[in-house]
Motif scaffolding. Structure first.
Motif, PDB file in Angstrom:
ATOM      1  N   MET A  81       0.613  -1.252   0.010  1.00  0.00           N
ATOM      2  CA  MET A  81       0.110  -0.008  -0.060  1.00  0.00           C
ATOM      3  C   MET A  81       0.961   1.410   0.080  1.00  0.00           C
ATOM      4  O   MET A  81       1.963   1.262   0.460  1.00  0.00           O
ATOM      5  N   ILE A  82       0.319   2.292  -0.491  1.00  0.00           N
ATOM      6  CA  ILE A  82       0.711   3.887  -0.409  1.00  0.00           C
ATOM      7  C   ILE A  82       0.853   4.133   1.146  1.00  0.00           C
ATOM      8  O   ILE A  82      -0.530   4.180   1.507  1.00  0.00           O
ATOM      9  N   GLN A  83       1.671   4.315   1.836  1.00  0.00           N
ATOM     10  CA  GLN A  83       1.845   4.864   3.039  1.00  0.00           C
ATOM     11  C   GLN A  83       1.788   6.454   3.170  1.00  0.00           C
ATOM     12  O   GLN A  83       0.950   7.153   4.242  1.00  0.00           O
ATOM     13  N   ASP A  84       2.441   7.215   2.247  1.00  0.00           N
ATOM     14  CA  ASP A  84       2.442   8.676   2.183  1.00  0.00           C
ATOM     15  C   ASP A  84       1.176   8.966   1.473  1.00  0.00           C
ATOM     16  O   ASP A  84       1.419   9.546   0.102  1.00  0.00           O
ATOM     17  N   VAL A  85       0.277   9.036   2.106  1.00  0.00           N
ATOM     18  CA  VAL A  85      -1.349   9.288   1.472  1.00  0.00           C
ATOM     19  C   VAL A  85      -1.536  10.939   1.589  1.00  0.00           C
ATOM     20  O   VAL A  85      -1.619  11.593   2.668  1.00  0.00           O
ATOM     21  N   LYS A  86      -1.806  11.406   0.333  1.00  0.00           N
ATOM     22  CA  LYS A  86      -2.286  12.902   0.468  1.00  0.00           C
ATOM     23  C   LYS A  86      -3.592  13.008   0.662  1.00  0.00           C
ATOM     24  O   LYS A  86      -4.340  12.298  -0.087  1.00  0.00           O
ATOM     25  N   THR A  87      -4.011  13.894   1.612  1.00  0.00           N
ATOM     26  CA  THR A  87      -5.477  13.843   2.058  1.00  0.00           C
ATOM     27  C   THR A  87      -5.887  15.529   1.933  1.00  0.00           C
ATOM     28  O   THR A  87      -4.908  16.297   1.830  1.00  0.00           O
ATOM     29  N   ILE A  88      -7.280  15.817   2.094  1.00  0.00           N
ATOM     30  CA  ILE A  88      -7.595  17.021   2.274  1.00  0.00           C
ATOM     31  C   ILE A  88      -8.875  17.120   2.938  1.00  0.00           C
ATOM     32  O   ILE A  88      -9.543  16.062   3.043  1.00  0.00           O
ATOM     33  N   LYS A 103      -0.473  18.571  -8.589  1.00  0.00           N
ATOM     34  CA  LYS A 103       0.936  18.840  -8.358  1.00  0.00           C
ATOM     35  C   LYS A 103       1.520  17.478  -7.953  1.00  0.00           C
ATOM     36  O   LYS A 103       2.658  17.150  -8.123  1.00  0.00           O
ATOM     37  N   ASN A 104       0.766  16.519  -7.338  1.00  0.00           N
ATOM     38  CA  ASN A 104       1.402  15.190  -6.985  1.00  0.00           C
ATOM     39  C   ASN A 104       1.048  14.176  -7.949  1.00  0.00           C
ATOM     40  O   ASN A 104       1.461  12.972  -7.611  1.00  0.00           O
ATOM     41  N   LYS A 105       0.651  14.438  -8.950  1.00  0.00           N
ATOM     42  CA  LYS A 105       0.123  13.599 -10.076  1.00  0.00           C
ATOM     43  C   LYS A 105      -0.490  12.278  -9.695  1.00  0.00           C
ATOM     44  O   LYS A 105      -0.169  11.137  -9.703  1.00  0.00           O
ATOM     45  N   ILE A 106      -1.473  12.705  -9.023  1.00  0.00           N
ATOM     46  CA  ILE A 106      -2.458  11.538  -8.200  1.00  0.00           C
ATOM     47  C   ILE A 106      -3.940  11.446  -8.902  1.00  0.00           C
ATOM     48  O   ILE A 106      -4.288  12.819  -9.299  1.00  0.00           O
ATOM     49  N   GLY A 107      -4.708  10.725  -8.841  1.00  0.00           N
ATOM     50  CA  GLY A 107      -5.937  10.582  -9.388  1.00  0.00           C
ATOM     51  C   GLY A 107      -6.988  10.510  -8.334  1.00  0.00           C
ATOM     52  O   GLY A 107      -8.189  10.599  -8.546  1.00  0.00           O
ATOM     53  N   VAL A 108      -6.610  10.486  -6.861  1.00  0.00           N
ATOM     54  CA  VAL A 108      -7.506  10.264  -5.939  1.00  0.00           C
ATOM     55  C   VAL A 108      -7.205  11.135  -4.708  1.00  0.00           C
ATOM     56  O   VAL A 108      -5.861  11.109  -4.340  1.00  0.00           O
ATOM     57  N   LEU A 109      -8.086  11.566  -3.790  1.00  0.00           N
ATOM     58  CA  LEU A 109      -7.671  12.228  -2.632  1.00  0.00           C
ATOM     59  C   LEU A 109      -8.627  11.747  -1.619  1.00  0.00           C
ATOM     60  O   LEU A 109      -9.909  11.976  -1.728  1.00  0.00           O
ATOM     61  N   PRO A 110      -8.251  10.999  -0.426  1.00  0.00           N
ATOM     62  CA  PRO A 110      -9.253  10.694   0.652  1.00  0.00           C
ATOM     63  C   PRO A 110      -9.558  12.202   1.330  1.00  0.00           C
ATOM     64  O   PRO A 110      -8.652  13.016   1.453  1.00  0.00           O
ATOM     65  N   ILE A 111     -10.604  12.139   1.750  1.00  0.00           N
ATOM     66  CA  ILE A 111     -11.146  13.260   2.468  1.00  0.00           C
ATOM     67  C   ILE A 111     -11.112  12.955   4.064  1.00  0.00           C
ATOM     68  O   ILE A 111     -11.755  11.987   4.336  1.00  0.00           O
ATOM     69  N   VAL A 112     -10.329  13.883   4.901  1.00  0.00           N
ATOM     70  CA  VAL A 112     -10.285  13.372   6.145  1.00  0.00           C
ATOM     71  C   VAL A 112     -10.600  14.704   7.109  1.00  0.00           C
ATOM     72  O   VAL A 112     -10.350  15.627   6.890  1.00  0.00           O
ATOM     73  N   ALA A 113     -11.519  14.646   8.188  1.00  0.00           N
ATOM     74  CA  ALA A 113     -12.014  15.408   8.965  1.00  0.00           C
ATOM     75  C   ALA A 113     -11.381  14.941  10.423  1.00  0.00           C
ATOM     76  O   ALA A 113     -11.901  13.868  10.852  1.00  0.00           O
ATOM     77  N   GLY A 114     -10.404  15.808  10.893  1.00  0.00           N
ATOM     78  CA  GLY A 114      -9.818  15.511  11.901  1.00  0.00           C
ATOM     79  C   GLY A 114      -8.920  13.940  11.770  1.00  0.00           C
ATOM     80  O   GLY A 114      -7.993  14.224  11.052  1.00  0.00           O
ATOM     81  N   ASP A 115      -9.166  12.927  12.426  1.00  0.00           N
ATOM     82  CA  ASP A 115      -8.517  11.627  12.209  1.00  0.00           C
ATOM     83  C   ASP A 115      -9.533  10.873  11.633  1.00  0.00           C
ATOM     84  O   ASP A 115      -9.080   9.764  11.717  1.00  0.00           O
ATOM     85  N   GLN A 116     -10.499  11.078  11.238  1.00  0.00           N
ATOM     86  CA  GLN A 116     -11.499  10.077  10.594  1.00  0.00           C
ATOM     87  C   GLN A 116     -11.710  10.504   9.081  1.00  0.00           C
ATOM     88  O   GLN A 116     -11.895  11.627   8.302  1.00  0.00           O
TER      89      GLN A 116
END
Length: 216
Positions: A81-88, A103-116
Motif C-alpha cells: 500500500m501507499i503509506q504517504d497518502v495525500k489527503t484534504i 501537483k502530486n500527479k495522483i487521481g484520488v484524494l481521501p477526505i479526512v476530518a480530524g483523524d476520521q
C-alpha cells in the motif's frame, strides 16, 4: 464550492492485514479502482490497481505458477500500500483538490476530518463537478461575451439586461486567459439569436450564441 459537495461518502475500505487477492476481489465486486486502508478506524494507507499491478511478478519471472500463487497468498495490503497518502479536509475548495492532484500527479484524494476518513474524491468526481458547475445537463442558450476593456460592474450590467428581458441565468463563467476577458453565460432559453441581438444592441461584443445540449 467545497470538496464536501462532490466527494463520495459511501466508501469501501480495507485493513492492512487483508490479502492482496481479497483486495482484488473487493475491487472487482464493487467496480472500483482504489481502496482506503484503515487501522483502528484511522487512515493508514491507500491501495490502487496500480500498486497491486506493480507488486505482481513480471511475466519474465522464473517462478513457477505454484510459487507465484504462494507468494501472492502471503502478500498483504500492508506490504504494497501507499503509506504517504495525500489527503484534504472536506471544507477545502474544489480547486484545492484539483491543485493537489495535479501537483502530486495522483487521481484520488481521501477526505479526512480530524483523524476520521469521511469521503474520497477522484478524477471522475471532479469531471462530474465541472459538468454540474458549467450547467452541461441544463440545456438552453450559451452566450460568450467579449469584454474589450474590463471594468467594475460589467457583469452586473449583463445580468440586469437579461433580467429586464425576463431571461433566467443558469450559470456564469468568467475567463480572463490569453489577455482578454470572456463572460460565458448559460441562459434558460431556446432563443440564441434573439439573445445575441439583445446583448449586441446593448453595446456588447458577442463571440457566440448557441443552443446547448449533452453530446451524444
Amino acid at each position: 464550492m467545497s470538496v464536501k459537495e462532490f466527494m463520495s461518502e459511501n466508501l469501501i475500505t480495507i485493513e492492512p492485514e487483508t490479502k492482496i487477492f481479497d483486495a482484488v476481489d473487493l475491487m472487482k465486486k464493487h467496480d472500483i479502482h482504489r481502496l482506503p486502508v484503515l487501522k483502528g478506524g484511522k487512515l493508514v494507507g491507500l491501495i490502487t490497481e496500480g500498486t497491486i499491478q506493480a507488486a505482481l511478478p513480471s511475466k519474465a519471472t522464473s517462478l513457477s505458477v505454484y510459487e507465484v500463487n504462494y507468494l501472492l497468498n502471503k502478500t498483504t495490503v500492508a506490504d504494497v500500500m501507499i503509506q504517504d497518502v495525500k489527503t484534504i479536509p472536506p471544507t477545502a475548495q474544489l480547486e484545492d483538490a484539483i491543485y493537489l492532484m495535479r501537483k502530486n500527479k495522483i487521481g484520488v484524494l481521501p477526505i479526512v476530518a480530524g483523524d476520521q476518513l469521511v469521503g474520497i474524491i477522484t478524477n471522475n468526481d471532479i469531471f462530474d463537478a465541472f459538468l454540474q458547475i458549467s450547467g452541461y445537463h441544463e440545456g438552453g442558450t450559451r452566450i460568450q461575451v467579449k469584454i474589450a476593456k474590463d471594468k467594475t460592474g460589467v457583469l452586473a450590467e449583463l445580468a440586469e439586461l437579461l433580467a429586464k428581458n425576463e431571461y433566467s441565468i443558469l450559470t456564469v463563467i468568467v475567463d480572463r486567459a490569453h489577455g482578454e476577458t470572456i463572460i460565458e453565460i448559460q441562459i434558460q432559453s431556446q432563443e440564441p439569436e434573439k439573445i445575441r441581438a439583445l446583448v449586441t444592441g446593448a453595446g456588447f461584443t458577442v463571440a457566440s450564441a448557441e443552443l446547448t445540449k449533452p453530446f451524444e
